[in-house]
Design a protein around this motif. Structure first.
Motif, PDB file in Angstrom:
ATOM      1  N   ARG A 194      -7.774  34.886 -29.743  1.00 11.40           N
ATOM      2  CA  ARG A 194      -8.736  35.608 -29.267  1.00 11.40           C
ATOM      3  C   ARG A 194      -8.043  36.589 -27.825  1.00 11.40           C
ATOM      4  NH1 ARG A 194     -11.372  30.837 -30.680  1.00 11.40           N
ATOM      5  NH2 ARG A 194     -13.419  31.369 -32.253  1.00 11.40           N
ATOM      6  N   ASN A 195      -8.966  37.926 -26.856  1.00  6.33           N
ATOM      7  CA  ASN A 195      -8.924  38.892 -27.018  1.00  6.33           C
ATOM      8  C   ASN A 195      -9.091  37.506 -25.581  1.00  6.33           C
ATOM      9  OD1 ASN A 195      -9.137  40.724 -24.755  1.00  6.33           O
ATOM     10  ND2 ASN A 195      -9.925  42.022 -26.166  1.00  6.33           N
ATOM     11  N   SER A 196      -8.117  37.851 -24.197  1.00  7.98           N
ATOM     12  CA  SER A 196      -7.969  36.685 -23.350  1.00  7.98           C
ATOM     13  C   SER A 196      -8.458  37.848 -21.875  1.00  7.98           C
ATOM     14  CB  SER A 196      -6.972  35.783 -23.326  1.00  7.98           C
ATOM     15  OG  SER A 196      -5.601  36.410 -23.323  1.00  7.98           O
ATOM     16  N   VAL A 197      -8.770  39.156 -22.017  1.00  4.70           N
ATOM     17  CA  VAL A 197      -8.477  40.001 -20.810  1.00  4.70           C
ATOM     18  C   VAL A 197      -9.572  39.464 -20.447  1.00  4.70           C
ATOM     19  CG1 VAL A 197      -8.509  42.298 -20.413  1.00  4.70           C
ATOM     20  CG2 VAL A 197      -7.072  42.667 -22.557  1.00  4.70           C
ATOM     21  N   LEU A 198     -10.758  39.933 -20.215  1.00  2.00           N
ATOM     22  CA  LEU A 198     -11.348  39.326 -19.728  1.00  2.00           C
ATOM     23  C   LEU A 198     -11.660  38.260 -18.521  1.00  2.00           C
ATOM     24  CD1 LEU A 198     -14.529  39.625 -18.143  1.00  2.00           C
ATOM     25  CD2 LEU A 198     -15.658  38.662 -20.305  1.00  2.00           C
ATOM     26  N   ALA A 199     -11.481  37.022 -19.477  1.00  3.22           N
ATOM     27  CA  ALA A 199     -10.720  35.744 -18.529  1.00  3.22           C
ATOM     28  C   ALA A 199      -9.882  35.806 -17.543  1.00  3.22           C
ATOM     29  CB  ALA A 199     -10.781  34.635 -19.559  1.00  3.22           C
ATOM     30  N   ALA A 200      -8.161  36.466 -18.396  1.00  2.12           N
ATOM     31  CA  ALA A 200      -7.573  36.617 -17.405  1.00  2.12           C
ATOM     32  C   ALA A 200      -7.932  37.431 -15.982  1.00  2.12           C
ATOM     33  CB  ALA A 200      -6.289  36.924 -18.363  1.00  2.12           C
ATOM     34  N   ARG A 201      -8.634  38.044 -16.351  1.00  3.49           N
ATOM     35  CA  ARG A 201      -8.961  39.357 -15.543  1.00  3.49           C
ATOM     36  C   ARG A 201      -9.072  38.068 -13.814  1.00  3.49           C
ATOM     37  NH1 ARG A 201     -10.840  44.449 -18.044  1.00  3.49           N
ATOM     38  NH2 ARG A 201      -9.054  45.740 -18.703  1.00  3.49           N
ATOM     39  N   ILE A 202     -10.226  37.275 -14.157  1.00  2.43           N
ATOM     40  CA  ILE A 202     -10.746  36.880 -12.938  1.00  2.43           C
ATOM     41  C   ILE A 202      -9.828  35.440 -12.318  1.00  2.43           C
ATOM     42  CG2 ILE A 202     -12.860  35.131 -12.682  1.00  2.43           C
ATOM     43  CD1 ILE A 202     -14.547  36.202 -15.711  1.00  2.43           C
ATOM     44  N   ALA A 203      -9.395  35.541 -13.678  1.00  2.00           N
ATOM     45  CA  ALA A 203      -8.235  34.077 -12.861  1.00  2.00           C
ATOM     46  C   ALA A 203      -7.351  35.112 -12.240  1.00  2.00           C
ATOM     47  CB  ALA A 203      -7.315  33.531 -14.422  1.00  2.00           C
ATOM     48  N   CYS A 204      -7.000  36.106 -11.841  1.00  2.00           N
ATOM     49  CA  CYS A 204      -5.631  36.552 -11.247  1.00  2.00           C
ATOM     50  C   CYS A 204      -6.483  37.192 -10.724  1.00  2.00           C
ATOM     51  CB  CYS A 204      -5.552  37.924 -12.208  1.00  2.00           C
ATOM     52  SG  CYS A 204      -4.459  38.488 -11.251  1.00  2.00           S
ATOM     53  N   GLY A 206     -20.761  26.489 -10.421  1.00  2.00           N
ATOM     54  CA  GLY A 206     -22.139  27.182  -9.980  1.00  2.00           C
ATOM     55  C   GLY A 206     -21.531  28.249  -9.098  1.00  2.00           C
ATOM     56  N   GLN A 207     -19.990  28.425  -9.842  1.00  2.00           N
ATOM     57  CA  GLN A 207     -20.567  30.273  -9.254  1.00  2.00           C
ATOM     58  C   GLN A 207     -21.356  31.309 -10.089  1.00  2.00           C
ATOM     59  OE1 GLN A 207     -18.092  30.883  -6.847  1.00  2.00           O
ATOM     60  NE2 GLN A 207     -17.858  28.427  -7.056  1.00  2.00           N
ATOM     61  N   ASN A 208     -21.672  32.824  -9.463  1.00  2.00           N
ATOM     62  CA  ASN A 208     -22.389  33.248  -9.894  1.00  2.00           C
ATOM     63  C   ASN A 208     -22.067  33.955 -10.857  1.00  2.00           C
ATOM     64  OD1 ASN A 208     -24.096  35.594 -10.053  1.00  2.00           O
ATOM     65  ND2 ASN A 208     -25.129  35.341  -8.074  1.00  2.00           N
ATOM     66  N   PRO A 209     -22.388  34.160 -12.330  1.00  2.00           N
ATOM     67  CA  PRO A 209     -21.347  34.909 -13.512  1.00  2.00           C
ATOM     68  C   PRO A 209     -21.482  36.488 -12.764  1.00  2.00           C
ATOM     69  CG  PRO A 209     -22.571  33.112 -13.932  1.00  2.00           C
ATOM     70  CD  PRO A 209     -22.900  33.102 -12.356  1.00  2.00           C
ATOM     71  N   THR A 210     -22.216  36.850 -12.603  1.00  2.00           N
ATOM     72  CA  THR A 210     -22.676  38.206 -12.234  1.00  2.00           C
ATOM     73  C   THR A 210     -21.512  38.058 -11.306  1.00  2.00           C
ATOM     74  OG1 THR A 210     -25.055  38.115 -12.939  1.00  2.00           O
ATOM     75  CG2 THR A 210     -24.126  40.627 -12.247  1.00  2.00           C
ATOM     76  N   VAL A 211     -21.774  38.165  -9.821  1.00  2.00           N
ATOM     77  CA  VAL A 211     -20.947  38.227  -8.831  1.00  2.00           C
ATOM     78  C   VAL A 211     -19.166  38.079  -9.092  1.00  2.00           C
ATOM     79  CG1 VAL A 211     -20.174  37.939  -6.601  1.00  2.00           C
ATOM     80  CG2 VAL A 211     -22.087  37.522  -7.530  1.00  2.00           C
ATOM     81  N   VAL A 212     -19.125  37.491 -10.032  1.00  2.00           N
ATOM     82  CA  VAL A 212     -17.650  37.081 -10.606  1.00  2.00           C
ATOM     83  C   VAL A 212     -17.034  38.199 -11.117  1.00  2.00           C
ATOM     84  CG1 VAL A 212     -15.917  35.131 -11.623  1.00  2.00           C
ATOM     85  CG2 VAL A 212     -17.860  34.772 -10.032  1.00  2.00           C
ATOM     86  N   MET A 213     -17.670  38.394 -12.493  1.00  2.00           N
ATOM     87  CA  MET A 213     -17.807  39.132 -13.301  1.00  2.00           C
ATOM     88  C   MET A 213     -17.411  40.800 -12.422  1.00  2.00           C
ATOM     89  SD  MET A 213     -18.411  37.650 -16.952  1.00  2.00           S
ATOM     90  CE  MET A 213     -20.395  37.080 -16.756  1.00  2.00           C
ATOM     91  N   ASP A 214     -18.130  40.941 -11.824  1.00  2.00           N
ATOM     92  CA  ASP A 214     -17.966  42.387 -11.203  1.00  2.00           C
ATOM     93  C   ASP A 214     -17.055  43.048 -10.615  1.00  2.00           C
ATOM     94  OD1 ASP A 214     -20.758  43.072 -12.149  1.00  2.00           O
ATOM     95  OD2 ASP A 214     -22.271  43.144 -10.446  1.00  2.00           O
ATOM     96  N   THR A 215     -16.774  41.978  -9.628  1.00  2.00           N
ATOM     97  CA  THR A 215     -15.221  41.751  -8.436  1.00  2.00           C
ATOM     98  C   THR A 215     -14.384  41.413 -10.002  1.00  2.00           C
ATOM     99  OG1 THR A 215     -16.547  40.341  -7.134  1.00  2.00           O
ATOM    100  CG2 THR A 215     -13.902  40.663  -7.177  1.00  2.00           C
ATOM    101  N   ALA A 216     -14.609  40.784 -11.368  1.00  2.00           N
ATOM    102  CA  ALA A 216     -13.127  41.156 -12.277  1.00  2.00           C
ATOM    103  C   ALA A 216     -13.181  41.936 -12.270  1.00  2.00           C
ATOM    104  CB  ALA A 216     -13.135  39.211 -12.814  1.00  2.00           C
ATOM    105  N   THR A 217     -14.399  42.428 -12.992  1.00  2.00           N
ATOM    106  CA  THR A 217     -13.896  44.006 -13.461  1.00  2.00           C
ATOM    107  C   THR A 217     -13.721  44.722 -12.495  1.00  2.00           C
ATOM    108  OG1 THR A 217     -16.091  44.290 -14.668  1.00  2.00           O
ATOM    109  CG2 THR A 217     -14.751  43.225 -15.887  1.00  2.00           C
ATOM    110  N   SER A 218     -13.807  45.098 -11.854  1.00  2.00           N
ATOM    111  CA  SER A 218     -13.403  46.584 -10.555  1.00  2.00           C
ATOM    112  C   SER A 218     -12.165  46.687 -10.729  1.00  2.00           C
ATOM    113  CB  SER A 218     -13.292  45.761  -9.158  1.00  2.00           C
ATOM    114  OG  SER A 218     -12.704  45.117  -9.086  1.00  2.00           O
ATOM    115  N   ALA A 219     -11.875  48.516 -10.669  1.00  2.00           N
ATOM    116  CA  ALA A 219     -10.728  48.746 -10.880  1.00  2.00           C
ATOM    117  C   ALA A 219      -9.194  47.986 -10.000  1.00  2.00           C
ATOM    118  CB  ALA A 219     -10.708  50.044  -9.994  1.00  2.00           C
ATOM    119  N   GLU A 220      -9.819  47.724  -8.696  1.00  2.00           N
ATOM    120  CA  GLU A 220      -8.454  47.126  -8.368  1.00  2.00           C
ATOM    121  C   GLU A 220      -8.733  45.234  -8.724  1.00  2.00           C
ATOM    122  OE1 GLU A 220      -8.189  44.732  -3.665  1.00  2.00           O
ATOM    123  OE2 GLU A 220     -10.290  45.703  -4.414  1.00  2.00           O
TER     124      GLU A 220
END
Lengths: 214, 214
Positions: free
Chosen positions: B100-110, B150-164
């Motif tokens: 499975r494509n693991s990029v999104l999950a990996a960006r969050i975990a990283c 208990g995390q805010n998914p939008t906040v986490v995913m926005d951060t995880a998919t930033s250029a940084e």
């Protein structure tokens, strides 16, 4: 109630393990040195299945050991094997050539797979390759292994290099392929494959369990 | 004798383990579910190192998982993984799609590798992939994982998919390559690589030993 109606206690099948190995295979070394003692402790009979990894690797598109084709994996393997041998208290000296030609040794181990000295022969050849850094394709090295076991090297090697014995090793390697064996060591226990030295204990447990009809 | 001449007892270094994994990697699943509890038992701190195996495999000439490229090896792996999960009492359901494509999950975990909820996130995503047969590339699946923590998914995913954050995962994967990591799971303990779920205990023992200056 007739005597014949009494429930009979089924005889437990004798637990068995097939040990598939190539004398050039690095992780087959600790497995080969450990398998017989562990099998005895589990009450399991070992069936020695020498075969050649070369044709199996060729069918996967590899012209050499994957440890040579993928250098990072190879460097890791040598470090890991050294740690593993240390853990199992086995001597280890990185062979100056890898992989060594294992055809002569395999023909002997295949032709004499039921001889009472087969276990000792397998251990001596692996030790020559991975602890003593000797060329196991060298007739003198194999001669020394056989003499230490009280065997007549000329008789054994003449038998092992007959057309019949060559055909037996070819058939053995084809059987490995049919069993979907893709690397070594591989253990077959109750019809299931277990790949890798660290699966030996699981394979033995499965053999012992299967013989109880569990 | 001056006070400053007194031999000082060196403070033992805190034992540490780097756990390198890809959320798509099959044998990373049992390792990910086991690592934190075992590390706590050994007094070892886990550093979570999500990376992408894709570029590592591509550098080895593989355009897909070796378990797909080499079908016999793949069939074995699924059987072996099932046995392994049974042994570790972990739920297992063969994913209907692999890898499975693991990029999104990996960006969050990283991006959130030091967050207090990182261990829980890693376990939830692996469980989604290998026990619940859910698509971990699906934003809804990742949303559910984050909400359960208990995390805010939008906040986490926005951060995880930033250029940084994207750059951080790329750098992490390049670091894996420089460390000669060729597969997952890989553990780094006292500067040594350990590859494979079944090396976790050895890697932890090494970390604990190293911290004692042994």
């Amino acid at each position: 109630m007739e005597v014949t109606d009494l429930p009979t206690t089924p005889q437990p099948a004798a637990p068995e393990l097939e040990f598939w190995f190539d004398f050039a295979s690095t992780y087959s070394y600790p497995a080969a040195l450990r398998v017989e003692d562990l099998a005895v402790a589990h009450g399991v009979t070992v069936h020695w299945r020498a075969f050649l990894l070369g044709p199996i690797f060729q069918a996967q598109g590899w012209s050499d050991s994957p440890f040579n084709l993928y250098p990072a994996k190879g460097r890791y393997m040598w470090q890991d094997l050294q740690r593993l041998c240390h853990e199992h208290e086995l001597e280890f000296h990185k062979p100056s050539h890898f992989p060594r030609n294992s055809v002569l040794a395999a023909r002997i181990a295949c032709a004499f797979d039921s001889a009472p000295w087969i276990g000792g022969f397998v251990r001596r050849v692996f030790t020559a390759n991975f602890a003593l850094d000797l060329d196991i394709a060298d007739v003198e090295v194999i001669t020394a292994c056989l003499e230490l076991l009280g065997q007549n090297p000329t008789v054994v090697m003449d038998t092992a290099t007959s057309a019949e014995s060559k055909a037996k090793l070819r058939a053995r390697t084809e059987a490995a392929d049919k069993l979907e064996i893709f690397g070594a060591p591989t253990f077959i226990s109750d019809g299931e494959l277990y790949w890798g030295n660290e699966r030996l204990e699981n394979a033995l447990a499965k053999a012992a369990q299967a013989s109880l009809g569990a």
